[in-house]
Write an enzyme that holds these catalytic residues in place. Structure first.
Site, PDB file in Angstrom:
ATOM      1  N   GLU A 180      78.098  78.795  36.226  1.00  0.00           N
ATOM      2  CA  GLU A 180      78.514  79.669  35.130  1.00  0.00           C
ATOM      3  C   GLU A 180      78.575  81.149  35.491  1.00  0.00           C
ATOM      4  O   GLU A 180      77.984  81.994  34.807  1.00  0.00           O
ATOM      5  CB  GLU A 180      77.592  79.432  33.913  1.00  0.00           C
ATOM      6  CG  GLU A 180      77.595  77.971  33.484  1.00  0.00           C
ATOM      7  CD  GLU A 180      76.701  77.671  32.291  1.00  0.00           C
ATOM      8  OE1 GLU A 180      75.895  78.533  31.897  1.00  0.00           O
ATOM      9  OE2 GLU A 180      76.823  76.558  31.734  1.00  0.00           O
ATOM     10  N   ASN A 221      80.508  75.850  39.486  1.00  0.00           N
ATOM     11  CA  ASN A 221      80.615  75.038  38.276  1.00  0.00           C
ATOM     12  C   ASN A 221      80.656  75.966  37.057  1.00  0.00           C
ATOM     13  O   ASN A 221      79.898  76.940  36.997  1.00  0.00           O
ATOM     14  CB  ASN A 221      79.348  74.159  38.237  1.00  0.00           C
ATOM     15  CG  ASN A 221      79.365  73.051  37.222  1.00  0.00           C
ATOM     16  OD1 ASN A 221      80.309  72.292  37.144  1.00  0.00           O
ATOM     17  ND2 ASN A 221      78.276  72.954  36.446  1.00  0.00           N
ATOM     18  N   HIS A 257      82.410  70.572  28.388  1.00  0.00           N
ATOM     19  CA  HIS A 257      81.705  70.395  27.102  1.00  0.00           C
ATOM     20  C   HIS A 257      82.747  70.647  26.012  1.00  0.00           C
ATOM     21  O   HIS A 257      82.990  71.787  25.619  1.00  0.00           O
ATOM     22  CB  HIS A 257      80.532  71.363  26.996  1.00  0.00           C
ATOM     23  CG  HIS A 257      79.448  71.053  27.975  1.00  0.00           C
ATOM     24  ND1 HIS A 257      78.702  69.901  27.899  1.00  0.00           N
ATOM     25  CD2 HIS A 257      79.003  71.726  29.060  1.00  0.00           C
ATOM     26  CE1 HIS A 257      77.831  69.871  28.900  1.00  0.00           C
ATOM     27  NE2 HIS A 257      77.999  70.963  29.616  1.00  0.00           N
ATOM     28  N   GLU A 285      80.326  67.667  33.472  1.00  0.00           N
ATOM     29  CA  GLU A 285      79.375  67.598  32.347  1.00  0.00           C
ATOM     30  C   GLU A 285      80.073  67.168  31.060  1.00  0.00           C
ATOM     31  O   GLU A 285      79.799  67.696  29.983  1.00  0.00           O
ATOM     32  CB  GLU A 285      78.688  68.955  32.138  1.00  0.00           C
ATOM     33  CG  GLU A 285      77.994  69.470  33.391  1.00  0.00           C
ATOM     34  CD  GLU A 285      77.201  70.756  33.177  1.00  0.00           C
ATOM     35  OE1 GLU A 285      76.947  71.148  32.025  1.00  0.00           O
ATOM     36  OE2 GLU A 285      76.831  71.375  34.197  1.00  0.00           O
ATOM     37  N   ASP A 287      81.205  65.994  27.677  1.00  0.00           N
ATOM     38  CA  ASP A 287      80.860  65.412  26.380  1.00  0.00           C
ATOM     39  C   ASP A 287      81.887  65.926  25.373  1.00  0.00           C
ATOM     40  O   ASP A 287      82.533  66.941  25.602  1.00  0.00           O
ATOM     41  CB  ASP A 287      79.400  65.648  25.933  1.00  0.00           C
ATOM     42  CG  ASP A 287      78.901  67.071  26.082  1.00  0.00           C
ATOM     43  OD1 ASP A 287      79.718  68.013  26.038  1.00  0.00           O
ATOM     44  OD2 ASP A 287      77.669  67.250  26.228  1.00  0.00           O
TER      45      ASP A 287
HETATM   46  C1  XIL Z   1      71.390  71.639  29.364  1.00  0.00           C
HETATM   47  C2  XIL Z   1      70.453  70.438  29.260  1.00  0.00           C
HETATM   48  O1  XIL Z   1      71.208  69.284  29.012  1.00  0.00           O
HETATM   49  C3  XIL Z   1      69.432  70.664  28.177  1.00  0.00           C
HETATM   50  O2  XIL Z   1      68.468  69.612  28.161  1.00  0.00           O
HETATM   51  C4  XIL Z   1      68.722  72.000  28.387  1.00  0.00           C
HETATM   52  O3  XIL Z   1      67.835  72.255  27.312  1.00  0.00           O
HETATM   53  C5  XIL Z   1      69.738  73.113  28.508  1.00  0.00           C
HETATM   54  O4  XIL Z   1      70.655  72.813  29.534  1.00  0.00           O
HETATM   55  N1  XIL Z   1      75.668  73.684  31.186  1.00  0.00           N
HETATM   56  C6  XIL Z   1      74.912  73.268  32.246  1.00  0.00           C
HETATM   57  C7  XIL Z   1      73.779  72.362  32.033  1.00  0.00           C
HETATM   58  O5  XIL Z   1      75.253  73.561  33.401  1.00  0.00           O
HETATM   59  O6  XIL Z   1      72.743  72.571  32.957  1.00  0.00           O
HETATM   60  C8  XIL Z   1      73.238  72.474  30.630  1.00  0.00           C
HETATM   61  O7  XIL Z   1      72.254  71.466  30.461  1.00  0.00           O
HETATM   62  C9  XIL Z   1      74.350  72.322  29.624  1.00  0.00           C
HETATM   63  C10 XIL Z   1      75.375  73.419  29.805  1.00  0.00           C
END
Ligand code: XIL
Length: 472
Positions: A180, A221, A257, A285, A287
């Site tokens: 990020e 990422n 996300h 990641e 979802d």
């Molecule tokens: C999230 C986890 O899933 C949670 O359990 C934690 O509280 C916060 O982080 N981007 C990322 C991940 O790169 O590491 C994050 O994971 C979600 C957003």
């Protein structure tokens, strides 16, 4: 009803390669070759014989793709562990490898959960994506709140990378080295690292990671970089520049996300432009969240959108695969982080595959066999609403055409201490965990093709898994 869907592929017996290395790419190629011959046989076989469940990892492997999930190490037993091991060929520790997890106080390390996940992955012939080394979030307080000169900060960063990457040298397939780094407008995010070291912290981190494990693929990422936009273009320009300068960079991770209804139309085009730079692309990641409660219509849309994301990856050869950020709604970060939203993963909180699961199956070339038309009478349990100590449940008794009931009794076992306080449209009794609900005087009759519904209020704490209802 969804849960009785079956998947199959014109291929893919489970194979168990005996060595973990060489890389997954080579293993996938080997599996794929082996599969072709079997595929011909299965295509000719009657559909009924081909209709065994095919795990997602076998469907993905046959396409040369990885399918991963973020996992919580402490949960890797029971049903959670069974699904994680059976359905996925990549794992990402959801939190276990973050700096705050591995070095909560300076010089004190805890590798328990990270080791557990890597051990599990090796036992299940899975690759691991390390996540993540240099980030602005989930850093230990001693680091985040410290005062550091640029030289000290650089040393902390490169020592951390050398230690963590070195610990798992040869065992991890990839690392999210930098996480990020960008703001939404494409400028660099002001972080501990950027403010102390300037934009070059990214090149320094990648160089340190390569030195610590030359075999691991190194990624940058980020989120909101799935479509073509200002942020993804900034990432594009960065990695292009890094490559031109000879900085070690193997790929970009698109977190994905996503919000229901907002999958970017340019997803595949964006993957392709990174691939055209000579980089791997991973969806890291995924979802797709929605306002809760989920409805059939939203879940159907989510299925289409999961399918679209996987298809975009399948369509680009340098897209290495897709990782979902938790495979079950009971292990998803969404409800905690985005209040009022959830239901973002392919399995529900009771480990039942959702329509999204079948969207993945379809995108990976599997076939989804619709269940035969229902016969007889059956009962379906659902939670209508839930609050901190209680919930309202509902059971619908339905009879298919040709079947009917003149009286009924629905029974189930509450597995987590739930207790009914009140019921309507049925007379319910509960003895310890065993619940028995009989029809009221006015609704014993369920006609052919019709249904009857009753409801109840109950208490719960800890968890509220849905039971299986038996009709007697
Ligand atoms: C999230 C986890 O899933 C949670 O359990 C934690 O509280 C916060 O982080 N981007 C990322 C991940 O790169 O590491 C994050 O994971 C979600 C957003």
């Amino acid at each position: 009803m969804r849960t009785s869907l079956r998947t199959s592929l014109r291929s893919s017996p489970r194979t168990s390669p005996t060595t973990r290395r060489p890389s997954s790419g080579a293993r996938l190629a080997a599996l794929f070759t082996g599969v072709s011959a079997v595929a011909a046989l299965l295509v000719a076989a009657p559909a009924a014989q081909a209709a065994a469940d095919t795990p997602l990892r076998d469907l993905a492997a046959a396409r040369g793709k990885a399918i991963g999930t973020a996992v919580t190490g402490s949960k890797l037993t029971g049903t959670y562990g069974d699904i994680a091991g059976r359905e996925f060929n990549w794992l990402t520790p959801g939190n276990a490898m973050k700096w705050a997890s591995v070095e909560p106080s300076r010089g004190t390390f805890d590798w328990t959960e990270a080791d557990r996940i890597v051990d599990f992955a090796e036992a299940h012939d899975q690759d691991v994506r390390g996540h993540t080394l240099v980030w602005h979030s989930q850093n230990p307080d001693w680091l985040a709140n410290g005062t550091w000169t640029p030289a000290q900060l650089r040393q902390l960063m490169t020592d951390h990378i050398a230690l963590e990457v070195g610990r798992y040298k040869g065992r991890l397939a990839a690392w999210d080295v930098v996480n990020e780094p960008f703001n939404e407008d494409g400028t660099f995010r002001q972080t501990l690292w950027y403010n102390g070291l300037g934009a070059d912290y990214i090149a320094q981190a990648l160089t340190a990671a390569r030195a610590a494990d030359p075999a691991a693929k190194l990624y940058i990422n980020d989120y909101n970089v799935e479509g073509v936009n200002a942020k993804s273009t900034a990432l594009y320009n960065l990695v292009k520049d890094l490559k031109a300068r000879g900085v070690p960079i193997d790929g970009v991770g698109l977190q994905a996300h996503l919000i229901l209804g907002q999958v970017p139309a340019t997803f595949q085009q964006n993957i392709q432009r990174f691939a055209d730079l000579g980089l791997d692309v991973a969806v890291t990641e995924l979802d797709i969240r929605m306002q809760t409660p989920a409805t059939d219509a939203k879940l159907a849309q989510q299925r289409t959108e999961y399918e679209a994301v996987f298809k975009a990856c399948v369509a680009v050869s340098r897209c290495t695969g897709v990782t979902v950020w938790g495979f079950t709604d009971s292990d998803s970060w969404i409800p905690d982080t985005f209040p009022g939203e959830g239901a973002a993963t392919p399995y529900d909180a009771n480990y039942q595959p959702k329509p999204a699961y079948y969207g993945i199956v379809t995108a990976l070339g599997g076939t989804v066999t619709e269940p035969p038309p229902p016969t007889g009478c059956s009962a379906a349990y659902s939670v209508q609403s839930q609050w901190n100590t209680g919930f309202t449940g509902q059971v619908t008794i339905s009879c298919a055409a040709g079947s009917s009931l003149s009286s009924w009794r629905a029974t189930w076992t509450f597995g987590a201490g739930q207790r009914i306080s009140q019921a309507w449209n049925a007379t319910c009794t509960q003895t310890q965990a065993a619940v028995s609900c009989a029809n009221a005087s006015w609704n014993g009759s369920v006609p052919s093709g019709g249904s009857v519904t009753f409801g109840f209020n109950a208490s719960w704490s800890g968890s509220n898994p849905a039971p299986t209802v038996t009709l007697g």
